[in-house]
Motif scaffolding. Sequence first.
Motif, mmCIF file in Angstrom:
data_model
loop_
_atom_site.group_PDB
_atom_site.id
_atom_site.type_symbol
_atom_site.label_atom_id
_atom_site.label_comp_id
_atom_site.label_asym_id
_atom_site.label_seq_id
_atom_site.Cartn_x
_atom_site.Cartn_y
_atom_site.Cartn_z
ATOM 1 N N ASP A 59 -76.046 -8.350 -39.444
ATOM 2 C CA ASP A 59 -76.838 -9.495 -39.880
ATOM 3 C C ASP A 59 -77.771 -9.043 -40.992
ATOM 4 O O ASP A 59 -78.274 -7.920 -40.964
ATOM 5 N N PRO A 60 -77.997 -9.876 -42.007
ATOM 6 C CA PRO A 60 -78.868 -9.451 -43.105
ATOM 7 C C PRO A 60 -80.368 -9.570 -42.812
ATOM 8 O O PRO A 60 -81.179 -9.221 -43.658
ATOM 9 N N SER A 61 -80.732 -10.048 -41.623
ATOM 10 C CA SER A 61 -82.153 -10.232 -41.323
ATOM 11 C C SER A 61 -82.877 -8.889 -41.302
ATOM 12 O O SER A 61 -82.311 -7.886 -40.886
ATOM 13 N N PRO A 62 -84.143 -8.871 -41.748
ATOM 14 C CA PRO A 62 -84.842 -7.585 -41.906
ATOM 15 C C PRO A 62 -85.106 -6.836 -40.599
ATOM 16 O O PRO A 62 -85.068 -5.620 -40.572
ATOM 17 N N ARG A 63 -85.397 -7.543 -39.514
ATOM 18 C CA ARG A 63 -85.802 -6.823 -38.295
ATOM 19 C C ARG A 63 -84.669 -6.656 -37.287
ATOM 20 O O ARG A 63 -84.838 -5.988 -36.282
ATOM 21 N N GLN A 64 -83.539 -7.269 -37.521
ATOM 22 C CA GLN A 64 -82.320 -7.002 -36.743
ATOM 23 C C GLN A 64 -82.461 -7.290 -35.245
ATOM 24 O O GLN A 64 -81.832 -6.643 -34.425
ATOM 25 N N TYR A 65 -83.316 -8.260 -34.909
ATOM 26 C CA TYR A 65 -83.515 -8.551 -33.482
ATOM 27 C C TYR A 65 -82.215 -8.983 -32.802
ATOM 28 O O TYR A 65 -81.926 -8.582 -31.681
ATOM 29 N N CYS A 66 -81.438 -9.840 -33.488
ATOM 30 C CA CYS A 66 -80.237 -10.363 -32.843
ATOM 31 C C CYS A 66 -79.174 -9.284 -32.695
ATOM 32 O O CYS A 66 -78.415 -9.279 -31.729
ATOM 33 N N GLN A 86 -77.086 -16.589 -22.014
ATOM 34 C CA GLN A 86 -77.703 -15.591 -22.883
ATOM 35 C C GLN A 86 -77.580 -16.012 -24.345
ATOM 36 O O GLN A 86 -76.587 -16.632 -24.727
ATOM 37 N N VAL A 87 -78.593 -15.676 -25.127
ATOM 38 C CA VAL A 87 -78.567 -16.039 -26.540
ATOM 39 C C VAL A 87 -78.994 -14.843 -27.394
ATOM 40 O O VAL A 87 -79.681 -13.944 -26.932
ATOM 41 N N ALA A 88 -78.555 -14.857 -28.619
ATOM 42 C CA ALA A 88 -79.058 -13.919 -29.629
ATOM 43 C C ALA A 88 -79.328 -14.762 -30.871
ATOM 44 O O ALA A 88 -78.464 -15.523 -31.305
ATOM 45 N N ILE A 89 -80.542 -14.653 -31.385
ATOM 46 C CA ILE A 89 -80.950 -15.540 -32.473
ATOM 47 C C ILE A 89 -81.318 -14.720 -33.710
ATOM 48 O O ILE A 89 -82.176 -13.832 -33.637
ATOM 49 N N CYS A 90 -80.639 -15.000 -34.838
ATOM 50 C CA CYS A 90 -80.985 -14.366 -36.104
ATOM 51 C C CYS A 90 -81.782 -15.406 -36.895
ATOM 52 O O CYS A 90 -81.201 -16.206 -37.653
ATOM 53 N N LEU A 91 -83.078 -15.387 -36.696
ATOM 54 C CA LEU A 91 -83.907 -16.458 -37.248
ATOM 55 C C LEU A 91 -83.885 -16.508 -38.769
ATOM 56 O O LEU A 91 -83.694 -17.585 -39.345
ATOM 57 N N PRO A 92 -84.066 -15.376 -39.498
ATOM 58 C CA PRO A 92 -84.095 -15.481 -40.963
ATOM 59 C C PRO A 92 -82.802 -16.032 -41.545
ATOM 60 O O PRO A 92 -82.820 -16.760 -42.533
ATOM 61 N N ASN A 93 -81.689 -15.704 -40.923
ATOM 62 C CA ASN A 93 -80.408 -16.203 -41.439
ATOM 63 C C ASN A 93 -79.996 -17.510 -40.764
ATOM 64 O O ASN A 93 -78.891 -17.998 -40.986
ATOM 65 N N LEU A 110 -79.241 -15.988 -46.116
ATOM 66 C CA LEU A 110 -79.434 -14.612 -46.576
ATOM 67 C C LEU A 110 -78.124 -13.875 -46.808
ATOM 68 O O LEU A 110 -78.107 -12.805 -47.401
ATOM 69 N N GLY A 111 -77.036 -14.405 -46.234
ATOM 70 C CA GLY A 111 -75.761 -13.707 -46.363
ATOM 71 C C GLY A 111 -74.907 -13.945 -45.139
ATOM 72 O O GLY A 111 -75.050 -14.962 -44.457
ATOM 73 N N LEU A 112 -74.054 -12.995 -44.832
ATOM 74 C CA LEU A 112 -73.099 -13.164 -43.739
ATOM 75 C C LEU A 112 -73.628 -12.543 -42.448
ATOM 76 O O LEU A 112 -74.077 -11.393 -42.432
ATOM 77 N N THR A 113 -73.536 -13.311 -41.365
ATOM 78 C CA THR A 113 -73.813 -12.788 -40.026
ATOM 79 C C THR A 113 -72.466 -12.583 -39.351
ATOM 80 O O THR A 113 -71.652 -13.505 -39.291
ATOM 81 N N THR A 114 -72.226 -11.384 -38.843
ATOM 82 C CA THR A 114 -70.927 -11.085 -38.233
ATOM 83 C C THR A 114 -71.026 -11.182 -36.714
ATOM 84 O O THR A 114 -71.832 -10.483 -36.096
ATOM 85 N N VAL A 115 -70.219 -12.071 -36.141
ATOM 86 C CA VAL A 115 -70.172 -12.238 -34.686
ATOM 87 C C VAL A 115 -68.891 -11.588 -34.195
ATOM 88 O O VAL A 115 -67.818 -11.832 -34.740
ATOM 89 N N GLU A 116 -69.032 -10.731 -33.168
ATOM 90 C CA GLU A 116 -67.859 -10.042 -32.638
ATOM 91 C C GLU A 116 -67.648 -10.450 -31.185
ATOM 92 O O GLU A 116 -68.597 -10.479 -30.399
ATOM 93 N N VAL A 117 -66.417 -10.788 -30.851
ATOM 94 C CA VAL A 117 -66.062 -11.169 -29.482
ATOM 95 C C VAL A 117 -65.027 -10.188 -28.984
ATOM 96 O O VAL A 117 -64.030 -9.932 -29.673
ATOM 97 N N ALA A 118 -65.270 -9.600 -27.794
ATOM 98 C CA ALA A 118 -64.293 -8.655 -27.233
ATOM 99 C C ALA A 118 -64.518 -8.514 -25.738
ATOM 100 O O ALA A 118 -65.662 -8.420 -25.283
ATOM 101 N N GLN A 119 -63.450 -8.518 -24.974
ATOM 102 C CA GLN A 119 -63.474 -8.246 -23.538
ATOM 103 C C GLN A 119 -64.493 -9.111 -22.785
ATOM 104 O O GLN A 119 -65.288 -8.615 -21.993
ATOM 105 N N GLY A 120 -64.495 -10.407 -23.071
ATOM 106 C CA GLY A 120 -65.388 -11.317 -22.350
ATOM 107 C C GLY A 120 -66.841 -11.209 -22.742
ATOM 108 O O GLY A 120 -67.708 -11.724 -22.038
ATOM 109 N N ARG A 121 -67.108 -10.508 -23.843
ATOM 110 C CA ARG A 121 -68.492 -10.364 -24.285
ATOM 111 C C ARG A 121 -68.585 -10.793 -25.751
ATOM 112 O O ARG A 121 -67.573 -10.884 -26.446
#
Lengths: 127, 184
Positions: free
Chosen positions: A83-90, A101-108, A66-77
């Motif tokens: 994310d281009p997914s419609p419901r933005q769950y991740c 812990q996980v975060a899943i962007c299923l459409p992308n 669907l496009g670009l998913t942006t992953v950000e890493v900062a301060q141990g997190r």
Amino acid sequence: MRGFESQLLRPGDWLITGLAASAVIALAMLAWRSDGATHVRIYQSGKLFAELDLAAHRTLDVPGPLGLTTVEVAQGRARIAADPSPRQYCVRAGWLSQSGQVAICLPNRTSIELTGSKPRAYDSLSY
Amino acid sequence: MTASATDPHAQTLTATAADLRIARYAAIAILLGVVEAGFPSPIPGVKPGIANIITLVVLWRYGWRDAAWVSLLRIFGGALVLGGFLSPGFALGLCGGLCSLAALGAAQYLPRRWFGPVSLSLIAAFAHIAGQLGLARLWLIPDNGIVRLAPVFFGAALLFGLANGLIAARLLRPAPEYAEETAI
């Protein structure tokens, strides 16, 4: 000499109370020790796309169908910042800091998973 | 009881002074257990266990055997009175009580000059929680996640063991002027 007999707390009682209190504190630290994560694994279409150290501060764009998913890493997190997914769950999963812990962007077809020193409790994550 | 005097198998049971004493203390302990059941608990399984004050007093005055009688009579009698007999909660309480008695069996030999009722109370409370959690882990909740609850339960054991021990120590405090008249 009557000494300690009339005291509610005799010297040994103080000792036992101190030991008991230290045991409770030690147990709490042991049982409630959170397993902080050290790395984040980024998966794209089920394949490992990148593995980043959480100590580093950086942003990574992961291309998906669907496009670009942006992953950000900062301060141990780590988090999915965009994310281009419609419901933005991740994205709504927010900042992740604990191992497992996980975060899943299923459409992308993109996911992040935090790993720590301990092996994970389950074998695999697939979708 | 109803056996006639001519019955050759008739036996007379005589309650000794020790029997009456045990029954009296067990009755007080059951009463305290019933009173305690009327108070809501913030966390299931966390109770002050004020009936254990009686067990401590009996142990201090009359020894472990009498204390074991009072404790077990309270567990069974209390379960019958409150209606929890043979329930999971009863099993947990019984297991905790047995572990507690075992620990007291060893702790009673601590020199009394240095270790008072508070020590015995804390040891009994910790053994009680350990027995309860152990049985819960083996039988009711077979998962190691129960370890995360352990600090809460042992913290409660510390608090209530200390409180019960102080109350028992206060009841047992030697008071030469009127020691004989205030025996409960």
